[in-house]
Structure formats: C-alpha cells, structure tokens
Motif scaffolding. Structure first.
Motif, PDB file in Angstrom:
ATOM      1  N   TYR A   1      -3.576   3.268   4.518  1.00 12.84           N
ATOM      2  CA  TYR A   1      -2.346   2.965   5.261  1.00 12.84           C
ATOM      3  C   TYR A   1      -1.526   1.911   4.526  1.00 12.84           C
ATOM      4  O   TYR A   1      -0.313   2.060   4.343  1.00 12.84           O
ATOM      5  CB  TYR A   1      -2.706   2.486   6.668  1.00 12.84           C
ATOM      6  N   ILE A   2      -2.184   0.843   4.079  1.00 18.66           N
ATOM      7  CA  ILE A   2      -1.474  -0.232   3.381  1.00 18.66           C
ATOM      8  C   ILE A   2      -0.909   0.262   2.053  1.00 18.66           C
ATOM      9  O   ILE A   2       0.244  -0.005   1.708  1.00 18.66           O
ATOM     10  CB  ILE A   2      -2.413  -1.432   3.155  1.00 18.66           C
ATOM     11  N   LEU A   3      -1.714   1.004   1.297  1.00 12.83           N
ATOM     12  CA  LEU A   3      -1.250   1.481  -0.004  1.00 12.83           C
ATOM     13  C   LEU A   3      -0.098   2.464   0.137  1.00 12.83           C
ATOM     14  O   LEU A   3       0.835   2.477  -0.676  1.00 12.83           O
ATOM     15  CB  LEU A   3      -2.402   2.133  -0.770  1.00 12.83           C
ATOM     16  N   ALA A   4      -0.141   3.282   1.171  1.00 15.70           N
ATOM     17  CA  ALA A   4       0.902   4.296   1.366  1.00 15.70           C
ATOM     18  C   ALA A   4       2.223   3.684   1.814  1.00 15.70           C
ATOM     19  O   ALA A   4       3.301   4.182   1.452  1.00 15.70           O
ATOM     20  CB  ALA A   4       0.438   5.337   2.382  1.00 15.70           C
ATOM     21  N   LYS A   5       2.160   2.614   2.574  1.00 19.05           N
ATOM     22  CA  LYS A   5       3.398   2.063   3.139  1.00 19.05           C
ATOM     23  C   LYS A   5       4.080   1.053   2.220  1.00 19.05           C
ATOM     24  O   LYS A   5       5.235   0.694   2.436  1.00 19.05           O
ATOM     25  CB  LYS A   5       3.123   1.413   4.496  1.00 19.05           C
ATOM     26  N   ASP A   6       3.371   0.558   1.200  1.00 19.76           N
ATOM     27  CA  ASP A   6       3.928  -0.499   0.357  1.00 19.76           C
ATOM     28  C   ASP A   6       3.780  -0.131  -1.117  1.00 19.76           C
ATOM     29  O   ASP A   6       2.715  -0.290  -1.709  1.00 19.76           O
ATOM     30  CB  ASP A   6       3.220  -1.824   0.641  1.00 19.76           C
ATOM     31  N   ASN A   7       4.859   0.344  -1.711  1.00 20.89           N
ATOM     32  CA  ASN A   7       4.788   0.794  -3.101  1.00 20.89           C
ATOM     33  C   ASN A   7       4.922  -0.341  -4.113  1.00 20.89           C
ATOM     34  O   ASN A   7       5.051  -0.096  -5.306  1.00 20.89           O
ATOM     35  CB  ASN A   7       5.839   1.868  -3.378  1.00 20.89           C
ATOM     36  N   GLN A   8       4.891  -1.594  -3.645  1.00 23.38           N
ATOM     37  CA  GLN A   8       4.915  -2.742  -4.544  1.00 23.38           C
ATOM     38  C   GLN A   8       3.530  -3.336  -4.780  1.00 23.38           C
ATOM     39  O   GLN A   8       3.381  -4.326  -5.491  1.00 23.38           O
ATOM     40  CB  GLN A   8       5.865  -3.823  -4.020  1.00 23.38           C
ATOM     41  N   ILE A   9       2.501  -2.720  -4.185  1.00 27.52           N
ATOM     42  CA  ILE A   9       1.134  -3.191  -4.448  1.00 27.52           C
ATOM     43  C   ILE A   9       0.678  -2.647  -5.794  1.00 27.52           C
ATOM     44  O   ILE A   9       0.611  -1.435  -5.999  1.00 27.52           O
ATOM     45  CB  ILE A   9       0.174  -2.758  -3.327  1.00 27.52           C
ATOM     46  N   GLY A  10       0.366  -3.560  -6.707  1.00 33.65           N
ATOM     47  CA  GLY A  10      -0.056  -3.158  -8.046  1.00 33.65           C
ATOM     48  C   GLY A  10      -1.527  -3.358  -8.318  1.00 33.65           C
ATOM     49  O   GLY A  10      -2.051  -2.810  -9.285  1.00 33.65           O
ATOM     50  N   ALA A  11      -2.198  -4.148  -7.470  1.00 33.59           N
ATOM     51  CA  ALA A  11      -3.605  -4.456  -7.733  1.00 33.59           C
ATOM     52  C   ALA A  11      -4.387  -4.560  -6.433  1.00 33.59           C
ATOM     53  O   ALA A  11      -3.884  -5.075  -5.433  1.00 33.59           O
ATOM     54  CB  ALA A  11      -3.729  -5.769  -8.502  1.00 33.59           C
TER      55      ALA A  11
END
Length: 451
Positions: A218-228
């Motif tokens: 859920y977190i990875l899908a909603k926020d495309n600024q997570i790089g790590a």
C-alpha cells in the motif's frame, strides 16, 4: 520522573540502567577499586541513555568471557554484537601485529594491497554484490547506502519499520524507527515512511505477515518518491525472525515499484544466524548490504557497504569520503575475520549449538509460565517474559531481576524492549561453556520466580 523512566524502560533498545536495581548492583556487587574508577568514568565521560552508568570495570576480554578488575569472569551474551570471533582471537591479534609492522594508514587518493585483498575476499562471498565502500562505523555505512539509493533512483524518500534501529547519527536516526534516539533532536530529515514490522509474537499484526505485506505494498503503491526500503534482515534487539515468504515477497515488491532494498546486517551478519549473511536464509539478494560491528573482529572499528556494480556510476559524488576509507588496519581485521570464520568452520559450529540452545530454551519455556515466547536463529535468541500468556503484558520487573541475578553469577546479557532477554554469545563459545551459561540462566529463573 519515576513514571517517565518506567515508561522509557518498557520501550527502549537496551537494558535497564537507571533503576533501583542498578543502584543496588553498584552498591553491593562492585569492588571498591571499581567504584572509584566508575566515579571517574562518570566525571569525565558524557552521560547518555542506554549506557550510563556502567555496570563494572573490565580488565580483560578473551574468547567468550569478559573479566573485571577483581578477576570475576562473565560470559558475554551481549558483546555489542562485535564478538563473532569472541574477544582477542589470537589469529586476529597476530595479523594486526603484522600489519602494524607494515602499512598502518593509507592516505586518501592512494590505495593499498591489504584493502584490495579484503574487497576481493568480501565480494567473492556476496554473489551479485560486486562493489564495496569501507567506512569506520555502521551508522556511516547506512548513511552511504541512503545517499547511494537517492543517486540511483532519483527518489528521496525512505521506508523503514517501526521501532527499528540502524545507528545513532542524526541522518540515520531520522530514518530509523526507534523514537528514543530522536528525543530533543528537533526537525529530522524529511521523507521517511514507517510501517509495522512482521513481528512474530507481540505487535499490531500478531504474526500475520500477510497484513504486513499488504501495508508494505500500500505504501509503495501510493508514494512514487520512495527510493529505498531500509530494514534489518533479522531484527537483532529482540530476535524477531521473519519468514522466507515475507522477504521473498518484499523483494518482489521492491522490484515492482523501483525501490532499492537496503539490508542492515551490521549486528547479525558474519555467522550469527548460522550463515555468513542472514539474507542467505531467504534466497534473496539485497541491492545494498550494510556490514559493521563484528567485521573488525571486535578489535578494529570497521564497516562497509556491498552493492551491485551497475550502481557504480557516481564518480562525481562523494558517497563516503571518510578519512579511514581504505584503512589497512581495518581491512586486515576484516579480511582475517572472514578467514577465521571460514577456516575454523564457525558456521557449522553455530548450527550445532543452535540446536542445543533451542532445546534448552524451549524446555525453559515449558518449565516457567513467565516465558511467553522463545525465538531465535543461530546464536541469536530472545526470551520474552510476560505476566500472563493470555494478556501478554510485559514482565519488565522480572526481566530486570533475572538479568541482575545472572550478572551476580557470571552471565551478562541485555534486556530489550523492557522484557526480552536477548542472548547473543560469541560464536566461538564451546559446548561446555554454553551449557554452563544456560545453567546460570535456569538457576536465575528458579530463584526469581520462587522469591
């Protein structure tokens, strides 16, 4: 003040060090000479949480044992996680003496054979991870990993677990989950998301890893600024062991959303789990691996990152740029540590002792209702104490009492999360020594539960 201390003692990473029991220990169990030295220690060193006041004064450390100034031995089941080889391993001491007679320091912009040989050896043991950077400590290694992840992905946000610990520098406490390290520090580095970990016993999901994976996606899908995604492969402080399913699924999600997986194995690599690196248990390869603590054999501070060769494309960026970046002393210690683990078959030794430790701790749980859970891998174990196996309330007072009873009889370990006895012996401990230490633990349980 007492209420605040009690609350902190329940949640912090580390043993209880400001309680009445600590005062009693210092009064009754410490020699006059040691008390004088402890007073000087308190006078000259800055005080800080988790390590002040000190328990005792050491005069020696050999193998699985530490020895105080009065000659009392303790089995060290804490060791700051640097004691994979035990303390003062003779082969390591000899290698460092030899290096001292040769090159002791490598000026920046120059390299040396010792560092190159270490890099070659380390990368031969990490298939798929081909490039390293050396650094003096684990916090710096994590800092390099975070900078590299930003450069590779072009994304500045970091995902980590609640209650996680990755180091004490300001940048790293910003992305870690353990709140005690952020107290009174003001604004932190922005761009950090935290999620519940796949806790195996206590926690929001109560062993439901599928829910943890749902949250991660859920977190990875909603926020495309997570790089790590920064995480310990196995959580060291209270011995939490995710399943293979969890890590394989998490690896797949990172690939799907273009996120680099940074595995922090600073406290738990180099044989602690029965394999050289903990990620080997899970049939995955991280994008960046952080190593430290025991890498220097418990003598030289040494850490490193290991990563993929395709990420080596930032010659214009100072990712680390540390003074001791290619330390011949650190490299000699790290290279010799790897050779000793291999040459003395420590991985096989750990797997053998794991069975012994698991059997004894499981029997301990069967004998004492105070134990709510026993969990571990290799020679990393946690005993979670509860007032009731139904309500699972923390038995923090009993955990502290057992710790001090063990200390009286020569067994040192830390209490994590207020109620977890974390047992982390030297990997070189003998079967006889391990049996003796576990007998001290059993005797303490008998005494405290029948008091």
């Amino acid at each position: 003040m007492k209420e605040k201390l009690s609350k902190n003692e329940m949640i912090v990473e580390g043993d209880i060090n400001l309680s009445e029991a600590r005062k009693t220990w210092l009064k009754d169990q410490v020699s006059t000479e040691a008390k004088t030295l402890l007073e000087k220690d308190a006078k000259y060193f800055m005080h800080q949480a988790l390590s002040t006041p000190c328990l005792d004064v050491l005069a020696n450390a050999q193998g699985a044992l530490i020895t105080n100034t009065s000659g009392k031995n303790y089995f060290d089941f804490h060791g700051n996680n640097v004691h994979q080889l035990g303390f003062s391993h003779p082969k390591l001491v000899a290698a460092l003496k030899q290096q001292l007679d040769a090159l002791t320091f490598s000026t920046r912009r120059y390299t040396n054979k010792t560092a190159i040989n270490f890099a070659e050896k380390l990368t031969s043991l990490t298939p798929g991870l081909d490039k390293i950077l050396m650094t003096p400590n684990g916090s710096s290694a994590v800092g390099i990993a975070l900078k590299l992840a930003r450069a590779v992905t072009g994304k500045y946000k970091v995902l980590s677990f609640w209650d996680s610990f990755h180091g004490a520098s300001l940048d790293v406490v910003s992305v870690s989950g353990e709140s005690v390290f952020r107290e009174q520090m003001g604004p932190m580095m922005p761009g950090v998301e935290r999620i519940p970990p796949p806790i195996t016993y206590r926690g929001i999901y109560e062993s439901n890893e599928e829910k943890a994976l749902e949250y991660l996606e859920y977190i990875l899908a909603k926020d495309n600024q997570i790089g790590a995604f920064l995480a310990e492969t196995v959580r060291n402080t209270d011995a939490q062991i995710p399943s293979k399913h969890f890590w394989k699924a998490a690896r797949k999600l990172c690939d799907q959303y273009g996120v680099l997986l940074i595995l922090d194995e600073i406290p738990i690599a180099l044989g602690r789990t029965g394999k050289l690196f903990a990620y080997e248990h899970y049939d995955i390869i991280p994008d960046i691996l952080c190593l430290g603590k025991g890498l220097g054999g418990g003598i030289i501070p040494q850490a490193a990152i290991v990563t993929k060769k395709e990420f080596d494309q930032f010659n214009q960026i100072s990712l680390g740029h540390y003074t001791f970046e290619k330390s011949p002393m650190g490299a000699a210690a790290a290279h010799t540590t790897l050779e000793i683990i291999e040459g003395e078959h420590l991985l096989e030794h750990v797997v053998y002792l794991e069975g012994m430790m698991q059997a004894e701790l499981n029997q301990l749980q069967a004998d004492f209702e105070l134990i709510g859970d026993v969990r571990g891998i290799g020679l990393l174990w946690g005993i979670e104490l509860v007032t009731s196996r139904v309500t699972k309330e923390k038995a923090s007072a009993q955990a502290e009492a057992i710790m001090y009873e063990c200390l009286k009889n020569g067994l040192s370990f830390k209490v994590s999360k207020g109620n977890v006895l974390q047992l982390c012996p030297a990997l070189t401990i003998t079967e006889t020594q391990l049996a003796e230490a576990l007998n001290i633990l059993r005797t303490a349980f008998y005494k405290i539960t029948q008091a």
